[in-house]
Design an enzyme around this catalytic site. Sequence first.
Site, short mmCIF file in Angstrom:
data_model
loop_
_atom_site.label_atom_id
_atom_site.label_comp_id
_atom_site.label_asym_id
_atom_site.label_seq_id
_atom_site.Cartn_x
_atom_site.Cartn_y
_atom_site.Cartn_z
N GLY A 197 5.64 4.34 5.10
CA GLY A 197 5.53 5.54 5.93
C GLY A 197 6.76 5.65 6.79
O GLY A 197 7.76 4.98 6.54
N ALA A 198 6.65 6.50 7.82
CA ALA A 198 7.77 6.67 8.75
C ALA A 198 8.07 5.36 9.48
O ALA A 198 9.12 5.18 10.06
CB ALA A 198 7.42 7.75 9.75
N GLY A 212 7.83 2.17 8.11
CA GLY A 212 8.10 1.00 7.26
C GLY A 212 6.97 0.76 6.27
O GLY A 212 6.03 1.53 6.17
N THR A 213 7.08 -0.34 5.54
CA THR A 213 6.14 -0.64 4.46
C THR A 213 4.81 -1.16 5.01
O THR A 213 4.78 -1.91 5.98
CB THR A 213 6.75 -1.70 3.53
OG1 THR A 213 8.10 -1.33 3.28
CG2 THR A 213 6.02 -1.77 2.21
N VAL A 214 3.75 -0.76 4.36
CA VAL A 214 2.40 -1.22 4.73
C VAL A 214 1.89 -2.13 3.62
O VAL A 214 2.01 -1.80 2.44
CB VAL A 214 1.45 -0.02 4.90
CG1 VAL A 214 0.07 -0.49 5.36
CG2 VAL A 214 2.02 0.98 5.88
N ILE A 240 0.84 -1.21 0.00
CA ILE A 240 0.00 0.00 0.00
C ILE A 240 0.87 1.25 0.00
O ILE A 240 0.54 2.26 -0.59
CB ILE A 240 -0.95 0.04 1.22
CG1 ILE A 240 -1.82 -1.22 1.27
CG2 ILE A 240 -1.84 1.27 1.15
CD1 ILE A 240 -2.62 -1.35 2.55
N GLY A 241 1.99 1.18 0.70
CA GLY A 241 2.85 2.36 0.74
C GLY A 241 3.78 2.29 1.93
O GLY A 241 3.58 1.49 2.84
N ASP A 257 1.64 12.66 13.85
CA ASP A 257 1.94 12.61 12.41
C ASP A 257 0.66 12.70 11.58
O ASP A 257 0.51 12.00 10.60
CB ASP A 257 2.70 11.31 12.10
CG ASP A 257 3.34 11.33 10.71
OD1 ASP A 257 3.53 12.44 10.16
OD2 ASP A 257 3.63 10.26 10.17
N LYS A 273 1.15 -3.69 9.24
CA LYS A 273 2.25 -2.75 9.49
C LYS A 273 3.22 -3.42 10.43
O LYS A 273 2.86 -3.79 11.55
CB LYS A 273 1.72 -1.46 10.13
CG LYS A 273 0.76 -0.77 9.18
CD LYS A 273 0.24 0.52 9.67
CE LYS A 273 -0.77 1.02 8.66
NZ LYS A 273 -1.29 2.32 8.89
#
Length: 298
Positions: free
Chosen positions: A18-19, A21-23, A15-16, A140, A38
């Site tokens: 972020g701060a 790690g990968t989701v 999915i993407g 965040d 996550k």
Amino acid sequence: MAQDAAVQYEPVAEIGGGAYGTVYKARDRQSGQFVALKSVRVQTDQDGLPLSTVREVALLKRLEQFDHPNVVKLMDVCATLRTDHETKVTLVFEHVDQDLKTYLDKAPSPGLPASQIQDLMQQLMCGLAFLHSNCIIHRDLKPENILVTSRGQVKLADFGLARIYSCHMALTPVVVTLWYRAPEVLLQSTYATPVDIWSTGCIFAEMFRRKPLFCGESEVDQLGKIFEVIGLPTEEDWPTDVTLSQRNFSPFSNRPITDFVPEISHQGADLLLEMLTFDPLRRISALNALDHLYFQEG
């Protein structure tokens, strides 16, 4: 904690990142439903997981009992020992197809109707008031981690990954996307729940503008862009525990917020200014924001 995420959940797509790690979007092999995975790598000592991580996970699990409509659901937590010194903790959340950024981008011209912005904001504040009352600071908040279901239900995501804080504890400045950062974070001063209110104010303005309110390229540039709108704070209002001086900035006087957010109503503009207040102690709280006259309009 369950033992292995890989056994129960089959990753379908990334999915993407972020701060944290990968989701991944994944499917639960038992129920067939989609979830978001996550993973966080945690340094372990001889006793297994550090107590702080166990506590954070326990708090997240406790929040689930409330089943809050505006907070993303934590379905499961799995821990996998990677090495003697590292454990992979995977948090399994409900999966929501779109975030607020996508939702705003998809809105046909001239953008979202005022009543819809009011509804989204009210849900956002409800979720935030709930987190803050449980001593969780998000740190965040940005359109990418506010999820919106196909029925228009707002769900806050990614809050469990910031450090859980005791209500008045100062935090080390880390994470948070620059454009939504509160001045006290940019100045590396102490901060607490009001940082989330500032970020939400930036998002409120963006719902009307369809573009971010403050697009700074560095901490100092971001502060400069903020002061162009809200005016340069006085020496008295400037935090004492920071290295950057008030004299580093050009003296701006505040301009009407409607210059920057022309479509906003009178009460909406009033609430926005209460959220974009420089002094965090004078910034409105999520609970008080819900009582604002803006939410009684229409």
